[in-house]
Design a protein around this motif. Structure first.
Motif, mmCIF file in Angstrom:
data_model
loop_
_atom_site.group_PDB
_atom_site.id
_atom_site.type_symbol
_atom_site.label_atom_id
_atom_site.label_comp_id
_atom_site.label_asym_id
_atom_site.label_seq_id
_atom_site.Cartn_x
_atom_site.Cartn_y
_atom_site.Cartn_z
ATOM 1 N N TYR A 81 0.698 -1.094 0.089
ATOM 2 C CA TYR A 81 -0.215 0.113 -0.001
ATOM 3 C C TYR A 81 0.947 1.312 0.044
ATOM 4 C CZ TYR A 81 -3.539 -3.560 0.607
ATOM 5 O OH TYR A 81 -4.395 -4.384 0.216
ATOM 6 N N TYR A 93 -8.866 -12.230 0.663
ATOM 7 C CA TYR A 93 -9.380 -10.877 0.319
ATOM 8 C C TYR A 93 -8.109 -9.955 -0.099
ATOM 9 C CZ TYR A 93 -11.868 -6.786 0.251
ATOM 10 O OH TYR A 93 -12.402 -5.342 0.165
ATOM 11 N N ARG A 94 -7.191 -10.176 0.750
ATOM 12 C CA ARG A 94 -6.222 -9.021 0.483
ATOM 13 C C ARG A 94 -5.535 -9.269 -0.786
ATOM 14 N NH1 ARG A 94 -0.768 -10.315 0.571
ATOM 15 N NH2 ARG A 94 0.677 -8.466 0.727
ATOM 16 N N GLN A 154 -7.173 -10.273 -3.641
ATOM 17 C CA GLN A 154 -8.040 -9.812 -4.529
ATOM 18 C C GLN A 154 -8.031 -8.400 -4.499
ATOM 19 O OE1 GLN A 154 -12.274 -11.025 -3.767
ATOM 20 N NE2 GLN A 154 -11.885 -13.164 -4.473
ATOM 21 N N GLU A 155 -7.893 -7.585 -3.256
ATOM 22 C CA GLU A 155 -7.699 -6.124 -3.184
ATOM 23 C C GLU A 155 -6.425 -5.700 -3.813
ATOM 24 O OE1 GLU A 155 -9.113 -2.229 -1.989
ATOM 25 O OE2 GLU A 155 -9.996 -4.188 -2.410
ATOM 26 N N ARG A 193 -7.069 -5.466 -7.600
ATOM 27 C CA ARG A 193 -7.846 -4.462 -8.071
ATOM 28 C C ARG A 193 -7.160 -3.125 -7.948
ATOM 29 N NH1 ARG A 193 -12.353 -7.508 -4.993
ATOM 30 N NH2 ARG A 193 -11.693 -6.492 -3.282
ATOM 31 N N GLN A 194 -6.348 -2.585 -6.725
ATOM 32 C CA GLN A 194 -6.035 -1.739 -6.685
ATOM 33 C C GLN A 194 -4.857 -1.360 -7.677
ATOM 34 O OE1 GLN A 194 -6.808 1.074 -4.432
ATOM 35 N NE2 GLN A 194 -8.555 -0.337 -4.221
ATOM 36 N N ASP A 209 -5.767 4.816 0.111
ATOM 37 C CA ASP A 209 -7.174 5.044 -0.358
ATOM 38 C C ASP A 209 -7.674 6.261 0.597
ATOM 39 O OD1 ASP A 209 -7.055 3.274 1.875
ATOM 40 O OD2 ASP A 209 -8.975 2.408 1.348
#
Length: 198
Positions: free
Chosen positions: A14, A62-63, A65-66, A69-70, A185
């Motif tokens: 991130y 989920y991480r 996938q995220e 996407r990001q 974000d």
């Protein structure tokens, strides 16, 4: 003049997704930025975070996938499972600390180091990789070998200051007015706050 402390781990995806946006926001509002790399494992252990391997499988899935996407949303290439991750973040952090003392494009250097890990399959604990990132960002590559003791001290101090400021993730932005923003974000929200809109 507003000031932003940007706390982050150089191996944080991130932090990579943040790119140079924190500096761009600061420039828009006449603010200064201090990039404060720190030990994320130490931060997690001090603030109740769970290391990735210890998270429930659903959270790990989920991480991934995220991250995908990001990556697409921001137009930044990403390997969700880099060859050199995790790696020792201290050497790259010391280089950022040394470069910041010199002045120059620290935001670009931070992004180059994070990209080396997350997009280029390079080990950011390797001195040659760090030197290359320094040089590509307009810094003397010899900074990778200078001020190691001072870098280690600042690195430890960054962790202490982060914990005391209520930081618990990466990237985490702490403004001198007490407002805090967690995550790449929330950079837009920081921008709106500095504009007096939220």
């Amino acid at each position: 003049m507003p000031h932003i402390d940007c706390f982050f781990g150089t191996i944080s995806p991130y932090a990579y997704f943040s790119g140079t946006r924190p500096q761009e926001v600061a420039d828009r509002h006449g603010a200064s930025v201090t990039y404060r790399p720190l030990d994320m494992a130490g931060l997690f252990s001090r603030t109740g975070g769970t290391p990735l391997p210890q998270r429930h499988q659903s959270r790990q899935e989920y991480r991934l996938q995220e991250l995908r996407r990001q990556s697409r949303k921001l137009g930044l290439p990403l390997n969700v499972k880099p060859a050199h991750w995790p790696t020792n973040p201290a050497p790259s952090s010391y280089a950022i600390i040394a470069a910041q003392k010199e002045g120059g494009d620290v935001a670009g250097l931070v992004h180059r180091i994070c990209a080396a890990c997350w997009a280029e399959e390079r080990d950011i604990a390797d001195d040659e990789v760090i030197r290359d990132c320094l040089s590509a960002s307009g810094f003397d590559p010899a900074l990778a070998d200078k001020g190691l003791l001072a870098g280690a001290e600042a690195y430890g101090r960054n962790l202490e200051d982060a914990v005391n400021a209520g930081v618990f993730g990466s990237p985490f932005f702490v403004l001198d007015d007490g407002e805090r923003f967690w995550g790449q974000d929330r950079i837009e929200d920081m921008d709106l706050h500095l504009a007096g809109k939220i």
